[in-house]
Design a protein around this motif. Structure first.
Motif, short mmCIF file in Angstrom:
data_model
loop_
_atom_site.label_atom_id
_atom_site.label_comp_id
_atom_site.label_asym_id
_atom_site.label_seq_id
_atom_site.Cartn_x
_atom_site.Cartn_y
_atom_site.Cartn_z
N HIS A 128 7.47 8.97 -1.35
CA HIS A 128 6.60 9.98 -1.98
C HIS A 128 7.26 10.39 -3.29
CE1 HIS A 128 9.43 13.08 -0.53
NE2 HIS A 128 9.42 12.42 0.63
N ARG B 11 -0.26 7.42 -6.69
CA ARG B 11 0.73 8.42 -7.16
C ARG B 11 2.15 7.91 -7.02
NH1 ARG B 11 0.93 13.16 -2.47
NH2 ARG B 11 1.54 11.78 -0.74
N ASN B 12 2.44 7.12 -5.98
CA ASN B 12 3.82 6.63 -5.79
C ASN B 12 4.22 5.64 -6.89
OD1 ASN B 12 4.01 8.16 -3.51
ND2 ASN B 12 3.68 6.48 -2.07
N GLY C 236 0.78 4.09 -2.86
CA GLY C 236 0.55 5.48 -2.48
C GLY C 236 -0.91 5.89 -2.65
N ARG C 237 -1.17 7.12 -2.22
CA ARG C 237 -2.53 7.65 -2.32
C ARG C 237 -2.92 7.81 -3.78
NH1 ARG C 237 -3.65 12.98 0.98
NH2 ARG C 237 -3.10 11.51 2.66
N GLU C 238 -4.01 7.15 -4.15
CA GLU C 238 -4.55 7.17 -5.51
C GLU C 238 -3.50 6.73 -6.55
OE1 GLU C 238 -6.03 11.06 -6.16
OE2 GLU C 238 -7.68 10.87 -4.71
N GLY D 213 0.82 -1.21 0.00
CA GLY D 213 0.00 0.00 0.00
C GLY D 213 0.85 1.25 0.00
N ARG D 214 1.93 1.26 0.73
CA ARG D 214 2.81 2.43 0.75
C ARG D 214 3.49 2.63 -0.60
NH1 ARG D 214 6.65 1.13 5.53
NH2 ARG D 214 7.62 3.07 4.84
#
Length: 521
Positions: free
Chosen positions: A281, A232-233, A228-230, A224-225
């Motif tokens: 990020h 992006r990563n 990333g959010r949506e 999950g990390r």
């Protein structure tokens, strides 16, 4: 006049008298010395005259002796010359007598020759008459044969030439086959010995390369990390590295997919640093990817230097060293390009030493033969010609450049190192476990092999067996005889050799059989 003045006058007179007396004595002594000197000089002159007379007599004697010696030598030379002149005169007289004998003999022979010429002329006239009579008889016989056979002379001649040509062609093929077999008895045995000795002295790895890398995770929470959010990563990672990142249900693993091993390695190392650091990020991703690319470039240079040092190759241009390092991250049919090039380099050195050539030049050509497969940008040239162009650009020797450019027959081979590189490249690529071929291309190669056989007349069936290393051809017995079968086998092998690209060698076996079938009712 007082006493003092008198004493002074007396003293002066005494001094004058003493000086005068001294002068007189001195003159007497000088005259005596002069007389003695004159006597001594007269004696020396007398002695010198006596000595000069003795020297004069001695020199006269020496001169007389030298004159006599030169005179005797001159007389010897004159005698020798006179003897040689007499010998020359004798030889001249002998030659004159021989010439006179030859002239008299030639005169006789010329008379005999004139007689023979007259005889030959008479015989020629007789032969001409006989020739004309023979031609008339031959013409009549030809006319009779044409009437009997129903064929003109030209038609019969054409048929005869055709039959003789066919027979000569068959005999020539048989002769060629015998010569090839005789040459193979020794040449093939020696070639196999050299190749086997070369292969036995090199140990290599099996191929394990592919187009994906698996990145293992400590736990699935890290996925999950990484996404990333949506997403992006993961999008930033894919944009920065050019690698497709596949996150699926595989436990504790992410798949990195890319045809370029360098980009795949950059992505793997970057993800490892990001996961270890924990800060994931887009900005951090770009920074880590840039650092990793720099690290990979340094590693490429180090790998190239280490490879060159291990192989004992000196004086290689820095740009070529970088190209050698980049081969670590390239593969051909699953075979690592650097390992393949190192293997070919060692094989070339061993084979060159067996053949009495320079192993260092052969090893250099073997290492650089596939540098055209790792271009910085796309090129329309084949990899062999591109590699030769780079080698020429960076100052490699003509033998090395020609071996690089001709190892796939794009250009003519101009040195013995070129076939060595070609053979060792085939050995490295064709050994079991070295490469993986794509199934479609493998099947297409077998079909092309069979199509080559079907292009010849009289072929009934053709089968590519033993993974394309043997072509078995079945011919029609009524159209192809035994002699033509050998010729057909040779022609098919030559066409395969000239028109197709294949690893190792292809054996062509032509089978001809005659069947007699009857049915019992």
């Amino acid at each position: 006049m007082d006493t003092t003045t008198l004493y002074i006058i007396i003293g002066i007179v005494a001094l004058v008298l003493g000086f005068t007396i001294a002068k007189i004595i001195e003159k007497r002594r000088a005259s005596g010395t002069i007389r003695d000197a004159n006597k001594t000089a007269a004696n020396m002159i007398k002695e010198a005259r006596v000595e000069s007379e003795a020297i004069k007599k001695d020199k006269i004697l020496q001169a007389k002796e030298k004159f006599l010696e030169l005179k005797s030598e001159h007389e010897k030379v004159i005698v020798s010359r006179e003897r040689k002149l007499s010998e020359v005169e004798k030889r001249v007289r002998d030659k004159e007598s021989q010439v006179s004998q030859i002239l008299s003999k030639n005169k006789k022979e010329s008379q005999d020759l004139e007689t023979k010429i007259k005889d030959y002329d008479y015989r020629l006239e007789f032969l001409e008459k006989k020739k004309k009579e023979t031609e008339k008889i031959h013409k009549k016989q030809v006319e009779q044969l044409e009437v009997l056979s129903g064929l003109s002379a030209e038609d019969a001649k054409t048929e005869l030439i055709a039959s003789v040509k066919e027979e000569a062609k068959t005999d020539a093929m048989a002769f060629i086959q015998d010569q090839l077999e005789e040459a193979k008895l020794t040449a093939e045995q020696e070639a196999r010995k050299i190749v086997l000795n070369t292969i036995q002295r090199v140990g290599v790895e099996q191929t394990v390369e592919n187009c994906v890398s698996v990145f293992n995770l400590d736990s699935d929470d890290v996925k999950g990390r990484i996404i990333g959010r949506e997403g992006r990563n993961i999008r930033a990672l894919e944009a920065s590295t050019g690698v497709e990142i596949i996150v699926d249900d595989t436990p504790e693993a992410i798949i990195l997919s890319c045809f370029d091993p360098v980009r795949r390695e950059v992505a793997r190392l970057s993800m490892h640093k990001l996961v270890t650091d924990g800060r994931i990020h887009p900005a951090r991703i770009e920074e880590i990817v840039a650092k990793t690319e720099k690290q990979i470039n340094q590693e490429i240079a180090e790998v190239g230097k280490r490879t060159v040092i291990d192989l004992g190759i000196h004086g290689l241009h820095p740009e070529l060293i970088k190209v050698v390092g980049r081969m670590k991250f390239r593969s051909s049919y699953g075979q690592n390009l650097l390992q393949h090039s190192r293997e070919v380099a060692n094989l070339c050195a061993i084979m060159a030493a067996e053949l009495g050539l320079n192993p260092k030049v052969a090893k250099r050509a073997g290492l650089l033969h596939d540098i055209g497969k790792v271009p910085n940008e796309e090129s329309e040239l084949p990899h062999a010609l591109l590699g030769m162009k780079w080698a020429e650009k960076y100052g490699e020797k003509p033998d090395v450049c020609n071996a690089i450019g001709s190892h796939h027959d794009e250009i003519e081979m101009k040195s013995l190192y070129a076939p060595i590189v070609q053979v060792c490249d085939a050995i490295s690529g064709a050994r079991p476990g070295a490469r993986r071929q794509v199934l479609d291309s493998y099947i297409q190669r077998l079909k092309d092999l069979e199509d080559v056989a079907f292009a010849f007349n009289g072929v009934q069936k053709a089968y590519a067996i033993q993974a394309g290393r043997e072509l078995r051809v079945i011919v029609e017995s009524d159209k192809v005889n035994d002699d033509k079968a050998a010729e057909l086998s040779f022609n098919i092998s030559q066409k395969i050799q000239n028109d197709m690209t294949y690893p190792g060698q292809v054996r062509v076996t032509v089978i001809r059989e005659t069947r007699a079938i009857n049915v019992a009712k």
